[in-house]
Design an enzyme around this catalytic site. Structure first.
Site, mmCIF file in Angstrom:
data_model
loop_
_atom_site.group_PDB
_atom_site.id
_atom_site.type_symbol
_atom_site.label_atom_id
_atom_site.label_comp_id
_atom_site.label_asym_id
_atom_site.label_seq_id
_atom_site.Cartn_x
_atom_site.Cartn_y
_atom_site.Cartn_z
ATOM 1 N N TRP A 103 0.833 -1.209 0.000
ATOM 2 C CA TRP A 103 0.000 0.000 0.000
ATOM 3 C C TRP A 103 0.861 1.249 0.000
ATOM 4 C CZ3 TRP A 103 -4.358 -1.138 -1.874
ATOM 5 C CH2 TRP A 103 -5.006 -2.325 -1.549
ATOM 6 N N ASP A 171 -1.625 6.532 6.611
ATOM 7 C CA ASP A 171 -2.649 5.611 6.120
ATOM 8 C C ASP A 171 -2.919 4.611 7.245
ATOM 9 O OD1 ASP A 171 -4.154 3.619 4.957
ATOM 10 O OD2 ASP A 171 -2.777 3.240 3.281
ATOM 11 N N LYS A 195 -11.889 -2.226 6.469
ATOM 12 C CA LYS A 195 -11.023 -3.119 7.235
ATOM 13 C C LYS A 195 -11.536 -3.219 8.676
ATOM 14 C CE LYS A 195 -8.602 -3.330 3.536
ATOM 15 N NZ LYS A 195 -7.552 -2.447 3.112
HETATM 16 C C1 LIG Z 1 -7.011 -1.838 1.843
HETATM 17 C C2 LIG Z 1 -6.004 -0.798 2.032
HETATM 18 C C3 LIG Z 1 -5.911 0.308 1.177
HETATM 19 C C4 LIG Z 1 -6.808 0.474 -0.042
HETATM 20 O O1 LIG Z 1 -8.089 0.764 0.340
HETATM 21 P P1 LIG Z 1 -9.244 0.979 -0.745
HETATM 22 O O2 LIG Z 1 -10.334 1.541 0.112
HETATM 23 O O3 LIG Z 1 -9.551 -0.341 -1.328
HETATM 24 O O4 LIG Z 1 -8.757 1.946 -1.753
HETATM 25 C C5 LIG Z 1 -4.961 1.265 1.434
HETATM 26 N N1 LIG Z 1 -4.127 1.148 2.478
HETATM 27 C C6 LIG Z 1 -4.172 0.106 3.315
HETATM 28 C C7 LIG Z 1 -3.216 0.026 4.456
HETATM 29 C C8 LIG Z 1 -5.107 -0.903 3.123
HETATM 30 O O5 LIG Z 1 -5.165 -1.956 3.960
#
Ligand SMILES: *Cc1c(COP(=O)(O)O)cnc(C)c1O
Length: 361
Positions: A103, A171, A195
């Protein structure tokens, strides 16, 4: 009878049963409106209460005051990879990144399309199996971007860099609201809801007011300009109304269960139970990451005998333990044990792993 399994998928992922039951109960007639929440105008008073309460509850849980804005946006966490440099990466400044997994790598890729991008540290040479800790922050950087939990590899940050005047952007998609932290250290936090805090379809962005003054002096696309969403309270366009409502229910559930302090205790207990089972297996199961960086959210491991990995995933399914296959890019096994996965689910998984080991060693 409704059948419920233990869900270890990485995302979309488990939601608290109580939250799903509330949503079910409220589905046909939300709050006396005679409509479902999906049919209500996002400009109605009833909806306003939903979104404003969710914002307030998130701030309360995280200990943030009104110098932070809570936004609910579309486009997933992935759109934030581009929006961050698009807003903050000014001429003559660089975006600093720590590359801790797939990511982060994607965030870096987007930033490079927009401006000068420096990767201060990376654990790529070791398959992102640890968190690099040794790096020097450039005092003139536009920001430092980090990923607090690496969903695919299963590492997590437990200490955060001191960035001085450089804004810290994180993030937090896969460990959002899973623990107590000094969240005032961060200038911008974003998290895809699917998540840890809701269904897919909304990304939560928490932005410090002072960041708005750091946005590029340019005619930015309206929808990609953070100021648009701050000034309109995430109502510039139609927000993802149903996912926001679900996030609101999840944060209420968190509050009712003792907030982030209690959630963190439970997450420590759950992850310890599972990592102990791996470590006490005499090498039958092998943890995939450096011990000090082990994620409490995504527990990644392999079997010494890799030929058993198909079989174990299949047998797990037969035992209603779902979603244990590792990410397609890395293989092995991964148990995502987010907030909503109960202790009993991890216990059942550990018993299953111990039984499987006895049968096959
Ligand atoms: C799943 C995830 C993303 C991407 O998320 P989307 O909502 O599918 O764009 C980005 N960063 C992390 C750490 C993730 O686990």
């Amino acid at each position: 009878m409704t059948k419920r399994v233990y869900n270890f998928y990485a995302g979309p992922a488990a939601l608290p049963l109580e939250v799903l039951e509330t949503a079910q109960k409220e589905l046909l007639d939300f709050n006396g409106s005679g409509m479902s929440i999906m049919e209500l105008s996002h400009r109605s008073k009833i909806y306003d209460e939903v979104i404003e309460t969710a914002k307030k509850d998130i701030k309360n849980l995280m200990g943030l005051d009104d110098s932070y804005h809570i936004l609910f946006l579309g486009g997933g966490a992935s759109t934030q990879f581009a929006m961050i440099p698009y807003n903050f990466l000014k001429e003559g400044m660089a975006g600093d990144y720590i590359d801790t997994g797939a990511w982060s790598t994607k965030a870096i890729k987007e930033s490079k399309k927009i401006g000068e991008t420096n990767v201060l540290a990376s654990s790529k040479e070791k398959n992102f199996s640890y968190i690099p800790k040794d790096f020097t922050i450039d005092e003139n950087a536009a920001y430092l971007h980090i990923t607090s939990n690496n969903t695919i590899r299963g590492t997590e940050l437990f200490t955060f860099p001191e960035t001085g005047n450089v804004p810290l952007i994180c993030d937090m998609s896969s460990d959002f609201l899973s623990r107590e932290l000094d969240y005032t250290k961060f200038d911008l936090i974003y998290a895809g809801a699917q998540k840890n805090v809701g269904p897919a379809g909304v990304v939560i962005v928490i932005i410090k007011d002072s960041m708005l003054g750091k946005i590029k002096d340019a005619d930015l696309f309206t929808m990609l300009d953070y100021r648009t969403h701050v000034s309109k309270g995430s109502m510039f366009n139609t927000p993802p109304a149903f996912p926001i409502y679900m996030v609101g229910l999840v944060v209420k559930w968190l509050k009712a269960h003792g907030g982030l302090a209690e959630m963190e205790k439970l997450n420590i207990k759950k992850s310890k139970l599972l990592y102990d089972a791996i470590d006490n297996s005499n090498g039958f199961y092998i943890g995939a990451t450096a011990k000090e960086d082990r994620s409490r959210m995504n527990v990644t491991f392999r079997l010494k005998d890799e030929s058993l990995e198909e079989i174990i995933a299949k047998e797990a399914l037969e035992n209603d333990l779902v979603g244990l296959k590792g990410h397609r890019s890395v293989g092995g096994l991964r148990a995502s044990i987010y907030n909503a996965v109960p202790y009993a689910g991890v216990e059942k998984l550990v018993n299953f792993l111990n039984d499987f080991m006895k049968k096959h060693s």
